[in-house]
Design an enzyme around this catalytic site. Structure first.
Site, PDB file in Angstrom:
ATOM      1  N   ASP A   1       0.831  -1.202   0.000  1.00 42.97           N
ATOM      2  CA  ASP A   1       0.000   0.000   0.000  1.00 42.97           C
ATOM      3  C   ASP A   1       0.870   1.258   0.000  1.00 42.97           C
ATOM      4  O   ASP A   1       0.606   2.219  -0.731  1.00 42.97           O
ATOM      5  CB  ASP A   1      -0.914  -0.023   1.230  1.00 42.97           C
ATOM      6  CG  ASP A   1      -1.727   1.250   1.375  1.00 42.97           C
ATOM      7  OD1 ASP A   1      -2.623   1.475   0.547  1.00 42.97           O
ATOM      8  OD2 ASP A   1      -1.460   2.025   2.310  1.00 42.97           O
TER       9      ASP A   1
ATOM     10  N   GLU B   1      -2.000  -5.212  -3.689  1.00 46.20           N
ATOM     11  CA  GLU B   1      -1.049  -4.477  -2.852  1.00 46.20           C
ATOM     12  C   GLU B   1       0.024  -5.411  -2.297  1.00 46.20           C
ATOM     13  O   GLU B   1       1.204  -5.040  -2.226  1.00 46.20           O
ATOM     14  CB  GLU B   1      -1.794  -3.786  -1.709  1.00 46.20           C
ATOM     15  CG  GLU B   1      -2.662  -2.631  -2.177  1.00 46.20           C
ATOM     16  CD  GLU B   1      -3.462  -1.992  -1.062  1.00 46.20           C
ATOM     17  OE1 GLU B   1      -3.813  -0.805  -1.198  1.00 46.20           O
ATOM     18  OE2 GLU B   1      -3.746  -2.676  -0.052  1.00 46.20           O
TER      19      GLU B   1
END
Length: 248
Positions: free
Chosen positions: A59, A131
């Site tokens: 992320d 992610e």
């Protein structure tokens, strides 16, 4: 019956990833961890954690790469514009959409129960895996490699993703932009309708300060107005940036 060893299973998954994306993991275990949903660890003996920690890392890597891309591309954007645009490119809906388009969802390791309940198409699971894979690539080969993957699967689609008016209220943004500059609200006008009743296309223009500054088409008036507002917003910001540059 011959049973695959854990090492063989990892190698096969890494090879499938290589065929799809052209990147070969030096440490295939990282990839397996990135694709392991938490439901899978309770029903299989892979002795790996779920992808949640790698998701956390990925992320941040994704956010950095997208932020740098937008910062360099849109010199006319202020902080608010950059933040809103970045949010569209890194949110769950976008990552899930991309994950399905590139087939990453087909590689995720799920329990049979999660699979049966539709987990392979669940946005949260796919976006988390996206992610996590980015985080795994970062650990495996560094920022340059993970940035290349982000460019390949997300930035290359950015125009299409940002044009998805369902994720952004361009009409609201245009109104806010004009009001902050003491100008009148925009005026939308349907200039034509084409196609049969069941497949009608609306063509809309938007006027700001009396001039047409954007146009758009869509299957509904709302969709067409959103697209017209998006075009108007981009035009007005570019115009403002050009005028500011001349003054400097």
């Amino acid at each position: 019956m011959f049973r695959k060893t854990q090492k063989q299973a990892y190698a096969e998954l890494a090879f499938e990833f290589y065929k799809k994306f052209g990147y070969e993991f030096k440490n295939p275990t990282l990839l397996v961890e990135a694709l392991t949903h938490r439901s899978y660890i309770y029903t299989n003996e892979n002795h790996l954690p779920s992808n949640e920690r790698l998701e956390f890392l990925g992320d941040s890597v994704l956010g950095l790469v997208i932020a740098e891309y937008l910062f360099k591309l849109h010199t006319e954007y202020n902080e608010g514009d950059l933040t809103k645009t970045k949010a569209i490119l890194v949110n769950e809906i976008t990552l899930a959409k991309v994950g399905i388009e590139i087939g990453l969802n087909n590689l995720i390791l799920l329990s049979s129960e999660e699979e049966k309940s539709g987990g392979r198409e669940r946005a949260s699971i796919i976006s988390d895996a996206m992610e996590a894979v980015i985080g795994a690539m970062y650990l495996d080969s560094g920022l340059e490699t993970s940035a290349k993957f982000i460019n390949q699967v997300i930035i290359a689609r950015s125009a299409e993703l940002l044009a998805d008016t369902s994720q952004r209220n361009y009409k609201g943004e245009l109104l806010e932009y004009l009001q902050s500059r003491g100008q009148e609200p925009p005026y939308y006008e349907v200039v034509s309708e084409t196609g049969p009743d069941h497949e009608k296309i609306f063509n809309v223009v938007v006027r700001t300060t009396g001039n047409i500054t954007g146009s758009g088409s869509g299957a509904s008036k709302k969709e067409a107005e959103q697209r017209a507002a998006a075009e108007s917003l981009q035009f007005l910001k570019s115009l403002e940036y050009d005028e500011t540059s001349k003054e400097d």
